[in-house]
Design an enzyme around this catalytic site. Structure first.
Site, PDB file in Angstrom:
ATOM      1  N   LYS A  91       0.802  -1.224   0.000  1.00 21.99           N
ATOM      2  CA  LYS A  91       0.000   0.000   0.000  1.00 21.99           C
ATOM      3  C   LYS A  91       0.837   1.278   0.000  1.00 21.99           C
ATOM      4  O   LYS A  91       0.384   2.315  -0.468  1.00 21.99           O
ATOM      5  CB  LYS A  91      -0.949  -0.010   1.195  1.00 21.99           C
ATOM      6  N   GLU A 113      -9.624   6.387   4.286  1.00 19.52           N
ATOM      7  CA  GLU A 113     -10.334   5.400   5.099  1.00 19.52           C
ATOM      8  C   GLU A 113      -9.505   4.126   5.080  1.00 19.52           C
ATOM      9  O   GLU A 113      -8.661   3.931   4.205  1.00 19.52           O
ATOM     10  CB  GLU A 113     -11.747   5.195   4.566  1.00 19.52           C
ATOM     11  N   SER A 379       1.363  -9.951  -0.725  1.00 18.21           N
ATOM     12  CA  SER A 379       1.062  -8.523  -0.645  1.00 18.21           C
ATOM     13  C   SER A 379       1.501  -7.875   0.660  1.00 18.21           C
ATOM     14  O   SER A 379       1.770  -6.683   0.701  1.00 18.21           O
ATOM     15  CB  SER A 379      -0.439  -8.299  -0.856  1.00 18.21           C
TER      16      SER A 379
HETATM   17  C1  LIG Z   1      -5.163  -4.018   1.833  1.00 19.44           C
HETATM   18  C2  LIG Z   1      -4.477  -5.270   1.578  1.00 19.44           C
HETATM   19  C3  LIG Z   1      -4.919  -6.156   0.583  1.00 19.44           C
HETATM   20  C4  LIG Z   1      -6.151  -5.939  -0.226  1.00 19.44           C
HETATM   21  O1  LIG Z   1      -6.160  -4.800  -1.003  1.00 19.44           O
HETATM   22  P1  LIG Z   1      -5.946  -4.808  -2.576  1.00 19.44           P
HETATM   23  O2  LIG Z   1      -6.257  -3.428  -2.970  1.00 19.44           O
HETATM   24  O3  LIG Z   1      -6.900  -5.802  -3.162  1.00 19.44           O
HETATM   25  O4  LIG Z   1      -4.548  -5.173  -2.837  1.00 19.44           O
HETATM   26  C5  LIG Z   1      -4.166  -7.288   0.344  1.00 19.44           C
HETATM   27  N1  LIG Z   1      -3.070  -7.567   1.076  1.00 19.44           N
HETATM   28  C6  LIG Z   1      -2.634  -6.761   2.056  1.00 19.44           C
HETATM   29  C7  LIG Z   1      -1.407  -7.147   2.822  1.00 19.44           C
HETATM   30  C8  LIG Z   1      -3.320  -5.595   2.343  1.00 19.44           C
HETATM   31  O5  LIG Z   1      -2.881  -4.805   3.319  1.00 19.44           O
END
Ligand SMILES: *Cc1c(COP(=O)(O)O)cnc(C)c1O
Length: 398
Positions: A91, A113, A379
């Site tokens: 992010k 948010e 992610s």
């Molecule tokens: C917020 C988040 C997601 C989901 O958000 P996407 O916009 O679909 O990527 C996935 N993995 C992690 C670690 C997150 O913090």
């Protein structure tokens, strides 16, 4: 053919997308829409953005060949390690980009948010770095579920506002953030954390996250002598890490795209966040996309063990990829994600975020050939989910 999966000039991906915003925002939205591409593509922006990605975030994130998992699943599995970024997830890539954009638009105040708290922490971090006042809206239930992230945001100087309406989760936090923006459209920039919302946000977020697939191309060339994989895999909440992972491969049909969404207790159970499996076309938070809703168009309350995937909509790009079958969508249930988290931890020594575990949990459902090159995006890291992992550990056989 070439541009089929890119956004159209008026912000659509096939029948999905657009900008359905209240009159009070149309001026701010027009300003953003006419300015964002030129700014994102300017030398000045790119220099500052890439310098911060390198020296502040720690990019490029590694592309790691996971040998034990490769043997188990019968393929050549690479993990794209977004968990190693500063603040622990992908992010931050987007937060830095949008803050640099906000500055160039002369905005003085940042709002956002957050669900899991990861986007809030990323925004609060960059606001501290850039000395911008920052307010984060968060559902009251998520404030409970993600205590540590709330304290991190406050320590970083952000004002965290719990939202108690409706299901007290991400959906309601988005509503309140939009209301705030409607009241202060001139001086305030709304940083959206995923590839959702009115045009141009989905395209802007996808572009800011596309550094992931740009790096994958270079890193695969180094590891495999070719710059594309056979499979790309990622989890989808709103869709930003997935959009970044696939961005430079969207029109490359040699590459199969497999996306995992949160099944919760099962896509048929009613307790789910599997929007692409269960949703129907509708408008949510400023764009036309797939929405989990009843016959009367009331948005259903989503459920997932993972706060970051617990959202009843999905980005319009992903709705389009799902509808055109460019991407295969797999719904992953809570227990499958938990098992996958323990497996990665034991086999590779990496504790993934619960969200990322939804991508990992698709591996047992796949049929690979031994020389298939598979890139799966991790992610985020699992530190924030340790309490959940400990609480559920006895229910999972490892
Ligand atoms: C917020 C988040 C997601 C989901 O958000 P996407 O916009 O679909 O990527 C996935 N993995 C992690 C670690 C997150 O913090």
């Amino acid at each position: 053919m070439m541009k089929s999966y890119q956004v159209s000039k008026d912000g659509f991906y096939g029948e999905f997308g657009g900008a359905y915003v209240p009159e009070s925002l149309s001026c701010a939205m027009n300003g953003l829409r006419t300015a964002y591409l030129e700014i994102l593509e300017s030398d000045d922006f790119r220099k500052e953005y890439h310098a911060l990605l390198k020296d502040y975030v720690g990019r490029p994130s590694p592309l790691y060949h996971a040998e034990r998992m490769s043997r188990k699943y019968g393929c050549r599995l690479y993990l794209k390690r977004e968990d190693l970024n500063h603040t622990g997830a992908h992010k931050i890539n987007n937060a830095i980009g949008q803050l640099l954009l906000a500055r160039r638009l002369g905005k003085k105040r940042i709002i956002a948010e957050t669900g899991a708290g990861q986007h809030g922490v990323a925004v609060a971090t960059v606001c501290a770095l850039m000395d911008m006042p920052c307010r984060i809206y968060m559902g009251a239930i998520d404030v409970e579920r993600q205590r540590v992230n709330v304290e991190r945001m406050r320590m970083l100087g952000a004002e965290v506002c719990p939202v108690c309406s409706g299901g007290s989760a991400l959906t309601e936090a988005v509503d309140v953030a939009i209301a705030d923006w409607c009241e202060h459209p001139d001086d305030t920039f709304y940083v959206i954390g995923s590839a959702v919302g009115p045009h141009p946000y989905p395209d802007m977020v996808a572009r800011l996250q596309s550094v992931i697939s740009k790096e994958i191309k270079e890193q695969l060339m180094e590891h495999e002598g070719r710059d594309y994989p056979d499979y790309l895999m990622a989890c989808v909440g709103g869709g930003s890490n997935a959009a970044g992972t696939i961005y430079h491969y969207l029109d490359d049909t040699r590459v199969k795209i497999v996306l995992g969404e949160a099944g919760g207790h099962g896509a048929e159970s009613g307790e789910t966040a599997a929007t692409m499996s269960c949703g129907t076309p509708g408008i949510i938070h400023g764009s036309r996309t797939l929405v989990m809703q009843d016959d009367k168009g009331h948005v259903m309350e989503p459920y997932s063990i993972s706060a970051g995937l617990d959202y009843p909509g999905v980005g319009p790009l992903h709705a389009h990829l799902s509808q055109t079958r460019r991407a295969e969508i797999i719904s992953v249930n809570d227990d499958e994600a938990l098992r996958a988290a323990f497996e990665l931890t034991r086999m590779e020594g990496i504790i993934p975020a619960l969200e990322s575990s939804h991508a990992l949990a698709m591996l047992p459902k796949m049929k690979f050939r031994p020389d298939d090159v598979v890139v799966l995006t991790v992610s985020g890291r699992g530190d924030k989910d340790i309490e959940t992992y400990l609480a559920k550990r006895n229910e999972i056989e490892v």
